[in-house]
Design a protein around this motif. Structure first.
Motif, PDB file in Angstrom:
ATOM      1  N   GLN A  20       0.875  -1.356   0.062  1.00 26.49           N
ATOM      2  CA  GLN A  20       0.099  -0.112  -0.074  1.00 26.49           C
ATOM      3  C   GLN A  20       0.938   1.081   0.073  1.00 26.49           C
ATOM      4  N   ASN A  69       3.529   4.160  -3.102  1.00 21.56           N
ATOM      5  CA  ASN A  69       3.078   5.388  -3.779  1.00 21.56           C
ATOM      6  C   ASN A  69       3.866   6.355  -4.139  1.00 21.56           C
ATOM      7  N   ASP A 106       3.789   9.476  -4.849  1.00 16.63           N
ATOM      8  CA  ASP A 106       3.662  10.837  -4.574  1.00 16.63           C
ATOM      9  C   ASP A 106       4.195  11.039  -3.187  1.00 16.63           C
ATOM     10  N   CYS A 127       7.815   5.697  -0.152  1.00 18.52           N
ATOM     11  CA  CYS A 127       7.969   4.905  -1.315  1.00 18.52           C
ATOM     12  C   CYS A 127       9.211   4.351  -1.211  1.00 18.52           C
ATOM     13  N   ASP A 152       2.964  -2.437  -8.989  1.00 16.67           N
ATOM     14  CA  ASP A 152       3.431  -1.240  -8.413  1.00 16.67           C
ATOM     15  C   ASP A 152       4.842  -0.691  -8.774  1.00 16.67           C
TER      16      ASP A 152
END
Length: 893
Positions: free
Chosen positions: A718, A721, A723, A728, A756
């Motif tokens: 999760q 990401n 951003d 990350c 991902d």
């Protein structure tokens, strides 16, 4: 609208207003209680507006205070006030806009903009038309009061004024304001410019339609005799430079000449505003062309602006040479910010770790930051920053102009002028380094001698300027510059002036980062000095000293792990550690410092690790418990998460330093359960540090991490990401470390993370460190689960190869390339289209381990056999010559 106060109520309120002007704290507390009690009566606010606008028998400070209390009430309870009370207040405000007292007018203006921002301008439709109408009033007080209120509204509500929501009032207001540029009163002219200036940055449509008229009117006021008007003209031009360069270009030479004059204005406010122009101009591509003819005039003006004024010297206590025995005031200690751990890879291009490149501007700001009393932006700093950015634009071309100025100032008899020369020399360091190199053999010894100047302010700025040339110093023969510089800086760390101590500590930290292990021969001398400073320093500089000690540990690493060094260093640090309570803010910089020491000392830290580890666990527990209480009961304060972040980072430092020795500490604590909670914290910084710790614990004692895989993997997935770059990055790195320990067992979790990671590696503008970590983790996943990852090779292999070609040989690169070889063996077709990129990546090895070398060679020969000799030769012809040559020598193909 008829409301009359009761005599008795009025007397009570006036009494409270008088009392609230008392300096006594107890009286202040009583007044606060009383005000809260009054707030229960709905018409209390009517009394306040009445005192402000009607009670002319009272003194002005009391009336103004009444208005300011009312402003706070509207901010706090505006939405719940009865509509008729609000209407009464609005009515009275508009009546009082033209009060004969400037203080009352200003207070009414503040009140008006507060009501407008709070309740929305659309709920007071008659406000703007009424104020604009008042501008035409022949009574100066009415016109000035209305303009003052309009200026505050323009500052607070610029965006809404330019929106369709209010039917675009600016279409009327801007042409109206322009009419007042030629008003006979300077105050009115000043308001008119200030109002329009608010709309430049957002390119408001109404202003853009009137832009030529605005510029023409600005020029008309350029030589106004009023300093506020001149300041606003300068401010307008600075903003226009950012937004409407096209409109200024035809007049650029006149504007530059004008700004040159204003930069020397006798009013410091005007000079500061004009100096901002050079900072803005430096950002424009045309800067070099338009400014070159004026540089010879501008440079001496900027250096003159760097001098301390007489007021500065008084504020800085520049004549107080010795103050090291004077305790610091708590309010002088600025908040500091912890920099969370980020996992980075060393690349071949740079000396240090990848992602820790700090922003130079901050260093520039901090280095010349004279003092908290002067830490706001001023002419000296703005002039120095302007010289810095212009040196970056003109590079060596500005030296023929700047060097004569430096010669004149650096050796001047007057210390204030000499000091400004030293600052200027530091300011040009970054932009003009190449051209300065030939002068440094003469200048550096001179600067080192300035470290013992009798004026503290000269000694402190010299520390900063020397730190800007630290890189050059470190690369020369040590006995010539580094050794004398270090000896003098260490004396300055023990200076009798606190500002010099601070500047010397910061400069020394920079020197440590540049010199790294070059400092090892001098370690004992350095440590003795820093430890002596522990006993000497007041509060504020102690915090900077922790940073210097931490940087030293980062720079010399395991060389610090010698019994004689540990004995010198650890005693005073543990003393401080025992004195500080858990809720003391000073614990943070000390924890950061210990984290660096633990990583450097490795097993040498073992005697100290038990109490340090336990305290970190306790800090994390306290924070989590306080947050749980807070969720159950809103009255509890939110915990300060920073101590949890710093504690997580220190545990990472311990895990990295102690390695397998941390096993017993982990076994006897609930660290894994705490980590599980921290990994799910809402604050990104907490998650960032949690994943760093997870990776470090995985490397140090995986058996304790292993049982939690089913819980941890979904959370890691999760957090992929991009951003949140640092979160990350650390999550990606942790996954790579885990799969190397987990081996084939990774299969069951791989689908949680793989897609991902492919997205991240193919995303444009992904920062270099994140790309490298992602490539390494994909390689490692391919190493332990080649069958699962290999089918996707065409999706990532090109990006993978280009990301890893600059990384130095190390274990991470090793495991990633082994993974790539495994995947190619499983799916050779997947790499065919991008094989040239694979060839380029393998050529980046300096000496690959023997077995990896054989794997790569096997793939190359396999490919060559597959395509046949003729096709292979055609393929190799596409290579840059150096690549073809390198592959031949390394892999004899």
């Amino acid at each position: 609208m008829t409301w009359e106060p009761q005599g008795e109520g009025l007397q009570q309120i006036i009494a409270i207003l008088k009392e609230s002007q008392s300096p006594d704290t107890a009286t202040q507390m009583a007044v606060q209680m009383k005000l809260e009690e009054f707030n229960r009566y709905p018409d209390f606010n009517n009394y306040l507006i009445y005192v402000l606008t009607k009670l002319k028998t009272e003194d002005e400070p009391t009336r103004s205070l009444s208005g300011l209390i009312l402003k706070n009430n509207i901010r706090m309870h505006g939405t719940t006030l009865q509509p008729e009370i609000v209407e009464y207040i609005k009515h009275e405000c508009l009546q009082a806009v033209g009060d004969s007292s400037p203080l009352i007018r200003a207070t009414v203006g503040i009140l008006i903009t507060t009501i407008a921002s709070n309740g929305g301008l659309h709920n007071w439709p008659q406000l703007l038309p009424s104020l604009c109408e008042m501008l035409d009033n022949q009574d100066y007080n009415v016109c000035e009061g209305a303009f003052s209120a309009l200026q505050k509204i323009c500052e607070d509500s610029a965006e809404i004024l330019d929106s369709a929501a209010l039917n675009r009032p600016l279409n009327i207001m801007i042409p109206k304001f322009l009419e007042y540029f030629k008003h006979s009163s300077p105050k009115i002219r000043s308001h008119a410019i200030a109002c329009i200036n608010q709309f430049i940055i957002n390119r408001s449509q109404a202003l853009m339609l009137n832009i030529d008229s605005f510029i023409e009117n600005l020029f008309h006021l350029s030589s106004d005799e009023d300093h506020e008007v001149r300041k606003n003209v300068c401010h307008g031009l600075v903003m226009l430079l950012k937004v409407r360069m096209d409109r200024l270009m035809p007049h650029m030479s006149q504007i530059i000449e004008y700004m040159l004059l204003r930069t020397q204005d006798t009013d410091e406010g005007v000079a500061l505003e004009a100096s901002e122009f050079w900072l803005s101009l430096a950002e424009q591509s045309i800067c070099k062309d338009v400014l070159a003819p004026y540089l010879a005039q501008l440079a001496p003006v900027l250096v003159r602006g760097m001098r301390y004024s007489e007021v500065d010297i008084i504020l800085l206590k520049g004549n107080v040479e010795e103050d090291d025995m004077v305790p610091d005031r708590e309010e002088d200690i600025r908040p500091r910010f912890h920099k969370s751990r980020a996992h980075t890879i060393r690349s071949t291009q740079e000396g240090g770790a990848g992602a820790t490149g700090d922003d130079d501007d901050d260093e520039f700001e901090d280095g010349m930051d004279d003092d908290s009393s002067l830490s706001e932006w001023n002419l000296r700093k703005c002039s120095a920053a302007a010289l810095d950015v212009l040196a970056n634009v003109f590079r060596e071309d500005c030296l023929p102009i700047v060097l004569p100025i430096l010669k004149e100032t650096l050796f001047h008899q007057e210390w204030v002028i000499k000091e400004s020369g030293v600052l200027a020399l530091g300011a040009i360091a970054e932009g003009c380094m190449q051209g300065m190199i030939q002068h440094l053999p003469e200048l550096i010894p001179y600067l080192i001698s300035c470290l013992s100047d009798k004026k503290a302010l000269v000694r402190s700025i010299t520390c900063w300027t020397l730190s800007r040339y630290a890189n050059w110093v470190v690369n020369q023969p040590h006995d010539q510059y580094l050794k004398p510089l270090m000896e003098e800086l260490l004396k300055r760390i023990l200076d009798s002036n606190k500002r010099v101590q601070e500047a010397a500590c910061s400069a020394f930290a920079t020197l440590e980062e540049e010199a790294c292990t070059e400092l090892v021969p001098y370690l004992e001398y350095i440590l003795k000095t820093l430890v002596f400073a522990f006993s000497k320093y007041q509060h504020k500089n102690l915090l900077i000293l922790y940073d210097a000690v931490g940087s030293l540990a980062d720079s010399v690493g395991h060389h610090l792990n010698k019994p004689q060094y540990i004995d010198i260093l650890m005693l005073p640090i543990i003393d401080k550690w025992n004195l500080l309570k858990d809720d003391d803010k000073d614990l943070f910089p000390l924890l950061e410092c210990l984290s660096s020491i633990a990583t450097a000392l490795q097993s040498g830290f073992l005697p100290y690790c038990d109490p340090v580890y336990r305290r970190c666990i306790s800090l994390i527990e306290q924070t989590i418990n306080q947050e749980m209480l807070c969720k159950q009961n809103q009255t509890y304060d939110h915990p300060d998460k920073e101590r949890m972040i710093v504690a997580l980072d220190l545990l990472s430092g311990l895990a990295e330093g102690l390695d397998r020795h941390i096993e017993t500490l982990v076994a006897n604590s609930n660290i894994m359960h705490l980590l599980y909670q921290c990994m799910q914290d809402v604050l990104p910084e907490v998650r960032q540090s949690s994943f760093a710790l997870l990776g470090d614990l995985t490397k140090a004692c995986f058996p304790h991490v292993h049982p939690f895989m089913a819980d941890f993997f979904p959370i890691l997935g999760q957090n992929l990401n991009p951003d949140f770059i640092s979160v990350c990055n650390n999550a990606t790195w942790a996954i790579g470390e885990i799969c190397m320990k987990l081996g084939e067992e990774t299969k069951q979790y791989i689908r949680l993370v793989l897609s991902d990671l492919f997205i991240i590696i193919n995303r444009p503008n992904t920062p270099k460190t994140l790309l490298e970590n992602t490539a390494i983790t994909i390689g490692r996943l391919g190493y332990v689960c080649p069958v699962e990852v290999a089918p996707y090779l065409p999706e990532f292999v090109r990006q993978w190869c280009t990301s890893l070609r600059h990384i130095r040989d190390n274990d991470e690169k090793d495991s990633a390339f082994r993974g790539m070889c495994h995947m190619i063996t499983v799916n050779p077709a997947g790499v065919v289209a991008d094989f040239i990129f694979f060839c380029d990546a393998i050529a980046s090895w300096v000496n690959p381990p023997e077995d990896l070398h054989q794997m790569i060679q096997k793939i190359l020969h396999g490919f060559k056999t597959q395509v046949g000799e003729e096709n292979w030769c055609r393929f190799v012809e596409q290579f840059p010559p150096t690549l073809a040559e390198r592959l031949t020598t390394m892999y004899n193909i």
